[in-house]
Design an enzyme around this catalytic site. Sequence first.
Site, PDB file in Angstrom:
ATOM      1  CB  SER A 142      39.249 115.089 -12.833  1.00 44.84           C
ATOM      2  OG  SER A 142      38.518 115.977 -13.824  1.00 44.84           O
ATOM      3  CE1 TYR A 155      40.689 111.708 -17.443  1.00 42.99           C
ATOM      4  CE2 TYR A 155      38.722 113.555 -16.802  1.00 42.99           C
ATOM      5  CZ  TYR A 155      40.118 112.985 -16.796  1.00 42.99           C
ATOM      6  OH  TYR A 155      41.118 113.903 -16.224  1.00 42.99           O
TER       7      TYR A 155
HETATM    8  N1  LIG Z   1      44.088 119.186 -18.463  1.00 43.25           N
HETATM    9  C1  LIG Z   1      42.923 119.248 -17.659  1.00 43.25           C
HETATM   10  O1  LIG Z   1      41.922 119.631 -18.169  1.00 43.25           O
HETATM   11  C2  LIG Z   1      42.662 118.033 -16.490  1.00 43.25           C
HETATM   12  C3  LIG Z   1      41.479 118.308 -15.908  1.00 43.25           C
HETATM   13  C4  LIG Z   1      41.255 117.465 -14.615  1.00 43.25           C
HETATM   14  C5  LIG Z   1      42.384 116.552 -14.336  1.00 43.25           C
HETATM   15  N2  LIG Z   1      43.372 116.557 -15.051  1.00 43.25           N
HETATM   16  C6  LIG Z   1      44.375 115.450 -14.723  1.00 43.25           C
HETATM   17  O2  LIG Z   1      45.631 115.998 -14.625  1.00 43.25           O
HETATM   18  C7  LIG Z   1      46.489 115.035 -14.789  1.00 43.25           C
HETATM   19  C8  LIG Z   1      47.622 115.371 -15.680  1.00 43.25           C
HETATM   20  O3  LIG Z   1      47.113 115.614 -16.945  1.00 43.25           O
HETATM   21  P1  LIG Z   1      47.655 116.923 -17.934  1.00 43.25           P
HETATM   22  O4  LIG Z   1      46.363 117.566 -18.146  1.00 43.25           O
HETATM   23  O5  LIG Z   1      48.653 117.728 -17.090  1.00 43.25           O
HETATM   24  O6  LIG Z   1      48.004 116.217 -19.060  1.00 43.25           O
HETATM   25  P2  LIG Z   1      49.240 115.751 -20.100  1.00 43.25           P
HETATM   26  O7  LIG Z   1      48.981 114.756 -20.960  1.00 43.25           O
HETATM   27  O8  LIG Z   1      50.025 117.172 -20.089  1.00 43.25           O
HETATM   28  O9  LIG Z   1      50.040 115.098 -18.598  1.00 43.25           O
HETATM   29  C9  LIG Z   1      50.076 113.773 -18.541  1.00 43.25           C
HETATM   30  C10 LIG Z   1      51.396 113.018 -18.368  1.00 43.25           C
HETATM   31  O10 LIG Z   1      51.148 111.535 -18.009  1.00 43.25           O
HETATM   32  C11 LIG Z   1      51.749 110.990 -18.849  1.00 43.25           C
HETATM   33  N3  LIG Z   1      51.328 109.529 -19.057  1.00 43.25           N
HETATM   34  C12 LIG Z   1      50.292 109.233 -19.617  1.00 43.25           C
HETATM   35  N4  LIG Z   1      50.121 107.847 -19.662  1.00 43.25           N
HETATM   36  C13 LIG Z   1      51.033 107.311 -19.046  1.00 43.25           C
HETATM   37  C14 LIG Z   1      51.765 106.047 -18.514  1.00 43.25           C
HETATM   38  N5  LIG Z   1      51.073 104.990 -18.920  1.00 43.25           N
HETATM   39  N6  LIG Z   1      52.923 105.857 -17.832  1.00 43.25           N
HETATM   40  C15 LIG Z   1      53.384 107.126 -17.602  1.00 43.25           C
HETATM   41  N7  LIG Z   1      53.167 108.183 -17.983  1.00 43.25           N
HETATM   42  C16 LIG Z   1      51.946 108.350 -18.506  1.00 43.25           C
HETATM   43  C17 LIG Z   1      51.756 111.522 -20.326  1.00 43.25           C
HETATM   44  O11 LIG Z   1      52.906 111.124 -21.073  1.00 43.25           O
HETATM   45  C18 LIG Z   1      51.679 113.412 -19.895  1.00 43.25           C
HETATM   46  O12 LIG Z   1      53.284 113.393 -19.852  1.00 43.25           O
HETATM   47  C19 LIG Z   1      45.872 113.896 -15.235  1.00 43.25           C
HETATM   48  O13 LIG Z   1      45.766 112.839 -14.293  1.00 43.25           O
HETATM   49  C20 LIG Z   1      44.626 114.368 -15.695  1.00 43.25           C
HETATM   50  O14 LIG Z   1      43.214 113.394 -15.754  1.00 43.25           O
HETATM   51  C21 LIG Z   1      43.626 117.402 -16.243  1.00 43.25           C
END
Ligand SMILES: NC(=O)c1ccc[n+]([C@@H]2O[C@H](COP(=O)([O-])OP(=O)(O)OC[C@H]3O[C@@H](n4cnc5c(N)ncnc54)[C@H](O)[C@@H]3O)[C@@H](O)[C@H]2O)c1
Length: 269
Positions: A142, A155
């Site tokens: 991130s 986080y």
């Molecule tokens: N959205 C943002 O702005 C952003 C920014 C930086 C980093 N990220 C990172 O990107 C990655 C994806 O996140 P996203 O934004 O697409 O969110 P999202 O919630 O759409 O996707 C994350 C997925 O992980 C799954 N998940 C959560 N806990 C779980 C577990 N214990 N076992 C199995 N699956 C699990 C959720 O059900 C979801 O489908 C994450 O690591 C997040 O920290 C997101």
Amino acid sequence: MDALAGQVIVFTGGGAGIGRSVVSRFVAEGARVVAVDITDAVVDLAAEFGDAVVPVVADVSTWDGNRIAAQTALDRWGRIDVFVGNAGITDGACPLEEMAGDQLSAAFGELFGVNVLAPMLGVRACLDALVASSGSVILTGSFASTNAAGGGVLYTASKHAVHGLVRQLAYELAPDVRVNGIAPGVAPTRLRGTTSLGQSVSDAVLDGTEQALPLQEVAPVSAYDGVFTMLASRTESAAMTGSLVTVDSGLSIRGIAKPGGRVQADAVS
Ligand SMILES: NC(=O)c1ccc[n+]([C@@H]2O[C@H](COP(=O)([O-])OP(=O)(O)OC[C@H]3O[C@@H](n4cnc5c(N)ncnc54)[C@H](O)[C@@H]3O)[C@@H](O)[C@H]2O)c1
């Protein structure tokens, strides 16, 4: 579109957001994917992509969840070329002083369980197969992997730890397995919160985010597909290991007076 032809990929957090978009791209590039998620949203992927995706509904913060995911790939296709640790949860940017002291251990365990322990378990579960295939690992970090204020204390610490995992695992697994990460800035998704802090889901995009970014727009979730594909490719990133690739619309280089040098004054909030 055959950058990943024949590759077998174990992908966590494939049910929604960034992960779902990347899984679609990986399939288009010729990969076969075991898509793991704690929600049954991953099951739809099989309907969409047929035999190219095997969904596994599992909690990746457990050893069993990762063991079953790795075994599913081996049973179905006999190999693993790439492990992607992408599942993540947020702390809703909760500051330390807003958490009661007696909440903190449970919240730490829950959030670090998904954001830090899970990718370690996933790599461990896939390790023998990755060594056998001279494969690679991609972890989703991130903006918060290298900066403050991309989340709350839990986080941010967890995503800094993901950066540490990328570097340490790249060292430990060289020369057999490459390990890299991706650091998104802000993606339009709804991340699950930390239930032990009483949180449900929250929008990753806050009011004013667009204006704060040097590139002045929140990129769609598909903005990450290309970099994930490059890192998964045996040829396109053959010399990369231990790298965390920033994909953040310029968030980490924004200025004080205005976010970008050519941003018009009236766009600044
Ligand atoms: N959205 C943002 O702005 C952003 C920014 C930086 C980093 N990220 C990172 O990107 C990655 C994806 O996140 P996203 O934004 O697409 O969110 P999202 O919630 O759409 O996707 C994350 C997925 O992980 C799954 N998940 C959560 N806990 C779980 C577990 N214990 N076992 C199995 N699956 C699990 C959720 O059900 C979801 O489908 C994450 O690591 C997040 O920290 C997101």
